[in-house]
Design a protein around this motif. Sequence first.
Motif, PDB file in Angstrom:
ATOM      1  N   ILE A 268       0.817  -1.222   0.000  1.00  0.00           N
ATOM      2  CA  ILE A 268       0.000   0.000   0.000  1.00  0.00           C
ATOM      3  C   ILE A 268       0.846   1.266   0.000  1.00  0.00           C
ATOM      4  N   ASP A 269       2.156   1.139   0.051  1.00  0.00           N
ATOM      5  CA  ASP A 269       3.002   2.326  -0.015  1.00  0.00           C
ATOM      6  C   ASP A 269       2.738   3.083  -1.315  1.00  0.00           C
ATOM      7  N   GLY A 270       2.442   4.358  -1.184  1.00  0.00           N
ATOM      8  CA  GLY A 270       2.174   5.173  -2.365  1.00  0.00           C
ATOM      9  C   GLY A 270       0.810   4.971  -2.963  1.00  0.00           C
ATOM     10  N   ARG A 271       0.023   4.079  -2.394  1.00  0.00           N
ATOM     11  CA  ARG A 271      -1.304   3.786  -2.934  1.00  0.00           C
ATOM     12  C   ARG A 271      -2.418   4.162  -1.968  1.00  0.00           C
ATOM     13  N   LEU A 272      -2.176   3.981  -0.690  1.00  0.00           N
ATOM     14  CA  LEU A 272      -3.160   4.321   0.328  1.00  0.00           C
ATOM     15  C   LEU A 272      -2.427   4.951   1.500  1.00  0.00           C
ATOM     16  N   PRO A 273      -2.738   6.193   1.862  1.00  0.00           N
ATOM     17  CA  PRO A 273      -2.044   6.811   2.991  1.00  0.00           C
ATOM     18  C   PRO A 273      -2.376   6.087   4.290  1.00  0.00           C
ATOM     19  N   TYR A 274      -1.366   5.965   5.161  1.00  0.00           N
ATOM     20  CA  TYR A 274      -1.578   5.224   6.396  1.00  0.00           C
ATOM     21  C   TYR A 274      -0.645   5.719   7.483  1.00  0.00           C
ATOM     22  N   SER A 275      -0.972   5.316   8.719  1.00  0.00           N
ATOM     23  CA  SER A 275      -0.108   5.556   9.862  1.00  0.00           C
ATOM     24  C   SER A 275       0.131   4.241  10.568  1.00  0.00           C
TER      25      SER A 275
ATOM     26  N   ASN B  18       6.320   9.116  17.120  1.00  0.00           N
ATOM     27  CA  ASN B  18       4.985   9.719  17.057  1.00  0.00           C
ATOM     28  C   ASN B  18       4.864  10.469  15.729  1.00  0.00           C
ATOM     29  N   SER B  19       3.718  10.375  15.115  1.00  0.00           N
ATOM     30  CA  SER B  19       3.548  11.036  13.824  1.00  0.00           C
ATOM     31  C   SER B  19       2.176  11.678  13.724  1.00  0.00           C
ATOM     32  N   ALA B  20       2.082  12.671  12.852  1.00  0.00           N
ATOM     33  CA  ALA B  20       0.825  13.378  12.609  1.00  0.00           C
ATOM     34  C   ALA B  20       0.529  13.343  11.123  1.00  0.00           C
ATOM     35  N   HIS B  21      -0.745  13.189  10.804  1.00  0.00           N
ATOM     36  CA  HIS B  21      -1.172  13.047   9.412  1.00  0.00           C
ATOM     37  C   HIS B  21      -2.388  13.929   9.194  1.00  0.00           C
ATOM     38  N   ARG B  22      -2.388  14.613   8.079  1.00  0.00           N
ATOM     39  CA  ARG B  22      -3.490  15.511   7.733  1.00  0.00           C
ATOM     40  C   ARG B  22      -4.133  15.011   6.453  1.00  0.00           C
ATOM     41  N   ILE B  23      -5.433  14.773   6.523  1.00  0.00           N
ATOM     42  CA  ILE B  23      -6.150  14.309   5.339  1.00  0.00           C
ATOM     43  C   ILE B  23      -7.228  15.329   4.967  1.00  0.00           C
ATOM     44  N   SER B  24      -7.500  15.416   3.688  1.00  0.00           N
ATOM     45  CA  SER B  24      -8.583  16.250   3.184  1.00  0.00           C
ATOM     46  C   SER B  24      -9.736  15.345   2.795  1.00  0.00           C
ATOM     47  N   ALA B  25     -10.869  15.544   3.449  1.00  0.00           N
ATOM     48  CA  ALA B  25     -12.032  14.691   3.205  1.00  0.00           C
ATOM     49  C   ALA B  25     -13.293  15.457   3.549  1.00  0.00           C
TER      50      ALA B  25
ATOM     51  N   ALA C  94      -0.816   9.620  15.572  1.00  0.00           N
ATOM     52  CA  ALA C  94      -0.429   8.242  15.867  1.00  0.00           C
ATOM     53  C   ALA C  94       0.652   8.292  16.931  1.00  0.00           C
ATOM     54  N   LEU C  95       0.307   7.917  18.159  1.00  0.00           N
ATOM     55  CA  LEU C  95       1.175   8.133  19.312  1.00  0.00           C
ATOM     56  C   LEU C  95       1.720   6.817  19.852  1.00  0.00           C
ATOM     57  N   ASP C  96       2.975   6.847  20.261  1.00  0.00           N
ATOM     58  CA  ASP C  96       3.665   5.687  20.803  1.00  0.00           C
ATOM     59  C   ASP C  96       2.921   5.107  22.000  1.00  0.00           C
TER      60      ASP C  96
ATOM     61  N   THR D 237      -4.829   8.115  17.839  1.00  0.00           N
ATOM     62  CA  THR D 237      -4.653   6.670  17.800  1.00  0.00           C
ATOM     63  C   THR D 237      -3.427   6.325  18.626  1.00  0.00           C
ATOM     64  N   THR D 238      -3.522   5.314  19.424  1.00  0.00           N
ATOM     65  CA  THR D 238      -2.402   4.842  20.228  1.00  0.00           C
ATOM     66  C   THR D 238      -2.672   3.386  20.574  1.00  0.00           C
ATOM     67  N   HIS D 239      -1.694   2.731  21.152  1.00  0.00           N
ATOM     68  CA  HIS D 239      -1.860   1.305  21.406  1.00  0.00           C
ATOM     69  C   HIS D 239      -2.622   1.026  22.693  1.00  0.00           C
ATOM     70  N   ASP D 240      -2.344   1.800  23.738  1.00  0.00           N
ATOM     71  CA  ASP D 240      -2.904   1.516  25.066  1.00  0.00           C
ATOM     72  C   ASP D 240      -3.518   2.794  25.625  1.00  0.00           C
ATOM     73  N   LEU D 241      -4.838   2.877  25.572  1.00  0.00           N
ATOM     74  CA  LEU D 241      -5.531   4.032  26.128  1.00  0.00           C
ATOM     75  C   LEU D 241      -6.705   3.608  27.007  1.00  0.00           C
ATOM     76  N   ALA D 242      -7.429   2.586  26.579  1.00  0.00           N
ATOM     77  CA  ALA D 242      -8.597   2.131  27.347  1.00  0.00           C
ATOM     78  C   ALA D 242      -8.745   0.627  27.197  1.00  0.00           C
ATOM     79  N   TYR D 243      -9.397   0.028  28.193  1.00  0.00           N
ATOM     80  CA  TYR D 243      -9.754  -1.389  28.160  1.00  0.00           C
ATOM     81  C   TYR D 243     -11.258  -1.493  28.382  1.00  0.00           C
ATOM     82  N   ALA D 244     -11.831  -2.654  28.087  1.00  0.00           N
ATOM     83  CA  ALA D 244     -13.279  -2.821  28.220  1.00  0.00           C
ATOM     84  C   ALA D 244     -13.603  -3.987  29.129  1.00  0.00           C
ATOM     85  N   ASP D 245     -14.723  -3.855  29.841  1.00  0.00           N
ATOM     86  CA  ASP D 245     -15.210  -4.981  30.637  1.00  0.00           C
ATOM     87  C   ASP D 245     -16.021  -5.913  29.748  1.00  0.00           C
ATOM     88  N   GLU D 246     -16.567  -6.959  30.339  1.00  0.00           N
ATOM     89  CA  GLU D 246     -17.282  -7.963  29.536  1.00  0.00           C
ATOM     90  C   GLU D 246     -18.573  -7.413  28.941  1.00  0.00           C
TER      91      GLU D 246
END
Length: 618
Positions: free
Chosen positions: A123-130, A175-182, A191-193, A219-228
């Motif tokens: 997807i490099d060059g085809r779909l922007p991503y973080s 850590n990176s920042a991305h700006r999209i036009s939509a 996108a945070l470590d 977006t980050t890896h560890d911010l919240a958890y959920a109960d059942e």
Amino acid sequence: MLSACRCATGAILTAVDRRNLLRAALAAPAVPITVAAADSAPAAASTHRFDRTSPRFALAVLPDTQYLFDADSSDPAPLRATFRYLLQECAEDNVAFLTHLGDVTEHGTEPEIALAGSTFAAIDGRLPYSVLAGNHDVGSGTTDQRGGTPYLSTFGPQRLRRASSFLDASPDGYNSAHRISAAGRQWLILALDWRISDAGLAWARDLLDAHPALPAIVTTHDLAYADEQGEAHLSGHGQRLWDGLIRDHDQIFLTLNGHYWPPGRTVLRNAAGHDVHVHVANYQDRYYGGAGMIRLYHVDLVRNRIDVETFAPWFLARDPRARTPLEAESIELTGDTDRFSLEIDFARRFAGFAPPALPAPRPAARVVDRHTAAYWRFDAADQAVTDGAVVTDRSGKGNHLTVRRLAGSGADALTLAADHHPGAPAHASLRFDGAAGRGALLQTAADAPLNSMTFLDGYTFEVFLKLPEPFVGNHAWMGVFSWEGRSGDAGKHSGWSPLEPTCSLNVSPERFLQYVLYSHDGDHNPTSWSHALPVGVWHHVAIVNDGRRSIVWVNGSRIARNPTRPAHGVATVGRPFTLGGTSFDLRYDQGFYGWIGDTRITSRPLRPEQFLPDRHFR
């Protein structure tokens, strides 16, 4: 609804639209695609096709893929299928961006990272991503100041900046920042470590402060958890991120994280008192390590909502007749935390940091021509609304309105207001506080030319109106405007009563618009009905008559219940035109409740592009 999806081999895969929960995915046969062919075929050659002007777009979310890149147990085939799907379907779904939530790999070793990097090359060059680091991609006891790692060498800023959406990265690179036009505006994705440092938080705050008008998704890896039950709660890292960044930056309206299962969600209130949606998405505990399962967040600025769906493209691409039971049950997840909708009034939610750029007021001369029979607006500097006050007809035709209140109604029955439709020429309106036996009217003089106009060559009646929220009290059959007089006096006896006026626009108890007309020719009264008007928002209503029939438009959309019966002219009887009420037997017993803005009467049919609202707000 059936959709045709082109697979990497060039075959057409016919399947029930997944928004219909893929109900036929197990039963309806599809053009067979063998697993080997699907997994070994090269990625689609097409590039990212995205419509920036559409008010609808999608954000793709890819949570933990670590079990697909796990030493000698690695199998990137599911992720390759996910990438193929996104490249093939990005036009249909209008996919703007893909964000990975961390834990790309299981151990973060050079071989695992290298395999993941080569897989992402599709997807490099085809779909922007973080991409961001999870605790399995880097030393789990380190912050973003950890220095070089195989992860950083492969997924660092040097790779991400190839995309036009790349905005910036923290000095450490994690850590990176991305700006999209939509959807006609710009959006920010952070996108945070997984264990962001104080320096990383400072960088993120500076980044947000440098782009204060951009709606932001963290977006980050560890911010919240959920109960059942699927209720999400901030984790220790998440509480730190909330306190140090999210709570005090109103532009952040959505957070996404993986790491934990089961998935879940909640809504928190930030320092400005606004909602922040907190979502947990992770499927590594499911069959085949989640199989490259993705979420699509369908953002719809017309319907003011985000529709979320979760599915596995790898299983979706397989011949339904060959799917194993575990594959079949994992095609799409439909629980409350996997498939849901968020109601978000985007303009209102973003108004605190990015108020809409409203057009400047337009002078009357720009919306008046020789066909304008009357035009009233309420933004004159010396405008009064006391009894006897006059609202000038800006058409120059002399159809001025005079204010009068119904018996027993106080000053609050009619007031000036700054509230207005965003596309209205004038930035002002009248606030009517009417009810049964209470209200205020604005009427033309006894000798006004408008009183006797019959509009035999057609007409367009336009009015901006807004109903209060909540819509409480007795407001049944309140009038918006009317020509005073008894239809029986005009020789019309076919309708509900010969005591009702010959032309009126009313609101029913269910908030349906009712346009009643006794035409100049014939004894019949074609009546149009709209849908139930939403409360708390402005509407533009236009009634267009081409000399043969009348069509009612609401917000530039033609309503369904427009009768085909002939409607030639208006059977006026020389009595006043009235704004804010409809008479019965020449008496007014129900005042309008809500706001009325610019009102224009044109003695010819107009096309929708000629209506009063500014073209950006039609």
